[in-house]
Design an enzyme around this catalytic site. Sequence first.
Site, PDB file in Angstrom:
ATOM      1  N   CYS A   1      17.312  -5.556  45.687  1.00  0.00           N
ATOM      2  CA  CYS A   1      16.786  -5.715  47.045  1.00  0.00           C
ATOM      3  C   CYS A   1      17.585  -4.957  48.103  1.00  0.00           C
ATOM      4  O   CYS A   1      17.224  -4.971  49.280  1.00  0.00           O
ATOM      5  CB  CYS A   1      16.716  -7.198  47.397  1.00  0.00           C
ATOM      6  SG  CYS A   1      15.745  -8.141  46.202  1.00  0.00           S
TER       7      CYS A   1
ATOM      8  N   PHE B   1      20.267  -8.558  43.778  1.00  0.00           N
ATOM      9  CA  PHE B   1      20.760  -9.076  42.506  1.00  0.00           C
ATOM     10  C   PHE B   1      21.763  -8.078  41.920  1.00  0.00           C
ATOM     11  O   PHE B   1      21.581  -6.866  42.006  1.00  0.00           O
ATOM     12  CB  PHE B   1      19.610  -9.254  41.513  1.00  0.00           C
ATOM     13  CG  PHE B   1      18.740 -10.456  41.776  1.00  0.00           C
ATOM     14  CD1 PHE B   1      19.024 -11.376  42.760  1.00  0.00           C
ATOM     15  CD2 PHE B   1      17.604 -10.669  40.996  1.00  0.00           C
ATOM     16  CE1 PHE B   1      18.224 -12.480  42.984  1.00  0.00           C
ATOM     17  CE2 PHE B   1      16.786 -11.767  41.207  1.00  0.00           C
ATOM     18  CZ  PHE B   1      17.088 -12.676  42.191  1.00  0.00           C
TER      19      PHE B   1
ATOM     20  N   HIS C   1       9.152 -10.600  51.234  1.00  0.00           N
ATOM     21  CA  HIS C   1      10.295  -9.861  50.691  1.00  0.00           C
ATOM     22  C   HIS C   1       9.777  -8.664  49.902  1.00  0.00           C
ATOM     23  O   HIS C   1       9.227  -8.818  48.816  1.00  0.00           O
ATOM     24  CB  HIS C   1      11.114 -10.786  49.798  1.00  0.00           C
ATOM     25  CG  HIS C   1      12.446 -10.237  49.409  1.00  0.00           C
ATOM     26  ND1 HIS C   1      12.799  -8.907  49.593  1.00  0.00           N
ATOM     27  CD2 HIS C   1      13.534 -10.838  48.834  1.00  0.00           C
ATOM     28  CE1 HIS C   1      14.027  -8.727  49.158  1.00  0.00           C
ATOM     29  NE2 HIS C   1      14.494  -9.871  48.696  1.00  0.00           N
TER      30      HIS C   1
ATOM     31  N   GLU D   1      24.689 -15.830  53.735  1.00  0.00           N
ATOM     32  CA  GLU D   1      24.605 -14.805  54.769  1.00  0.00           C
ATOM     33  C   GLU D   1      25.111 -15.327  56.104  1.00  0.00           C
ATOM     34  O   GLU D   1      25.790 -14.606  56.853  1.00  0.00           O
ATOM     35  CB  GLU D   1      23.169 -14.294  54.916  1.00  0.00           C
ATOM     36  CG  GLU D   1      23.055 -13.161  55.914  1.00  0.00           C
ATOM     37  CD  GLU D   1      21.715 -12.452  55.892  1.00  0.00           C
ATOM     38  OE1 GLU D   1      21.634 -11.360  56.492  1.00  0.00           O
ATOM     39  OE2 GLU D   1      20.761 -12.963  55.289  1.00  0.00           O
TER      40      GLU D   1
ATOM     41  N   LYS E   1      11.366 -11.228  57.187  1.00  0.00           N
ATOM     42  CA  LYS E   1      10.733 -11.613  55.918  1.00  0.00           C
ATOM     43  C   LYS E   1       9.870 -12.855  56.099  1.00  0.00           C
ATOM     44  O   LYS E   1       8.988 -13.125  55.282  1.00  0.00           O
ATOM     45  CB  LYS E   1      11.789 -11.870  54.849  1.00  0.00           C
ATOM     46  CG  LYS E   1      12.466 -10.617  54.309  1.00  0.00           C
ATOM     47  CD  LYS E   1      13.428 -10.964  53.185  1.00  0.00           C
ATOM     48  CE  LYS E   1      14.091  -9.736  52.585  1.00  0.00           C
ATOM     49  NZ  LYS E   1      15.089  -9.121  53.482  1.00  0.00           N
TER      50      LYS E   1
ATOM     51  N   HIS F   1      19.009 -10.270  56.133  1.00  0.00           N
ATOM     52  CA  HIS F   1      18.364 -10.230  54.816  1.00  0.00           C
ATOM     53  C   HIS F   1      17.463 -11.455  54.692  1.00  0.00           C
ATOM     54  O   HIS F   1      16.309 -11.329  54.290  1.00  0.00           O
ATOM     55  CB  HIS F   1      19.421 -10.189  53.713  1.00  0.00           C
ATOM     56  CG  HIS F   1      18.854  -9.971  52.356  1.00  0.00           C
ATOM     57  ND1 HIS F   1      18.079  -8.875  52.039  1.00  0.00           N
ATOM     58  CD2 HIS F   1      18.934 -10.709  51.218  1.00  0.00           C
ATOM     59  CE1 HIS F   1      17.713  -8.936  50.770  1.00  0.00           C
ATOM     60  NE2 HIS F   1      18.214 -10.038  50.254  1.00  0.00           N
TER      61      HIS F   1
END
Length: 418
Positions: free
Chosen positions: A169, A405, A346, A320, A341, A309
């Site tokens: 991502c 990831f 996403h 975050e 998002k 994010h």
Amino acid sequence: MSNANGNGRPRIVITGMGTISPLGNDVQSTWQACRSGTSGVAAITQFDASALPTRIAAEVKGFDAAAALGVKEARRSSRCMQLALVAAREAVTDSGLDIAAVGEDAGVLVASGVGGLEILERATLALHQQGVRRVSPFTVPSMIADMPAGVIAIEHGAKGPNFAVVSACASAAHAIGEAAEWIRRGDATAVIAGGTEASVCALGVGSFNAMQALSTRNDEPERASRPFDRDRDGFVMGEGAAIVVLEEMEAARRRGAHIYAELSGYGATADASHITAPEPNGDGARRCVLKALERAHAHPADIGYINAHGTGTQLNDSAETKAIKAALGEAASTVPMSSTKSMHGHLLGAAGAIEAIISVMAIRDQYVPPTINLDEPDPECDLDYVPNVGRDQRIDLAISTSFGFGGHNACLAFSRVE
């Protein structure tokens, strides 16, 4: 104004932008939907999702690949390639740059997290159900993640550096940041950069369901993506492409290009912690933000907006928040920070690019888009996430964070150009 920043590095600017997203099929419609807090999440239409725990996604709407690209190209290409081509056309046209004339000095760096996943799914089913003769000869060239960059170069005549970045991502944010480095080191004078993703298929949704990563709020699709909210239950998968044209500032000014913003800072780090979960205290993300600020010659108090994010997963949002607090110190509580998002879902490997464009548009309009569906903030998420309604805001510097990831972190800093 000097064309070099404080350490003599060439300054890189954005002169063109293009996107096709769950909120609109160009930059302007996507941005207007963001400004107004519109959700692009709805029931899945691209396949029968009735047997899956998650039956919702943020799909691109009203896209006709055959009409946009021709029947032949549509038949032999993956959806992520198709979306990338359309977004790149808008970006290149917007820039006014003749890419073919730039030729060997024009690069393409377009990321995808998984490439043509629906092509792989289709070929696997054909192989096992009908035999190898029913596997399309276009399977390999249409499923591999580097092909969007390849077909964009073919269409526009860009003969400089060309490849893809894959970092889950964080892919598209890494692509934009690394594209700027190409220009700084003299490998290109202009780069078409960004990301594309189209993995709303049974394999994609089913695989994330197996990880329990997706929201299952199927009865309220538009309220399913809930970053930083106490009742968040996972992210909502989105699809789309977002592309920017990057140029060295002096060259852009010489040709009279419209400059949206400067890409003034870029940071990239690793958590080195876990294959899917973020480092609990957000230390990798903290270091990433600080690297971007250092390269932008900026301080936490200079930030006017953070595009987070903000996936809407339990682990990401709290980590975050901790990272931003640690990086910005006392300034963290005063900087508006939103997760778009909540509206466009996403976009995985394309997320960093659409959020970069939104950050640049926020600078242009001096306006912070909201985090929708933020009704009851998680006690661990206690910053200013601009809940539900956007606001006017002076923004000279915006940052956009992307985490993937594997512990991949990227942060882009954009500065207003006078």
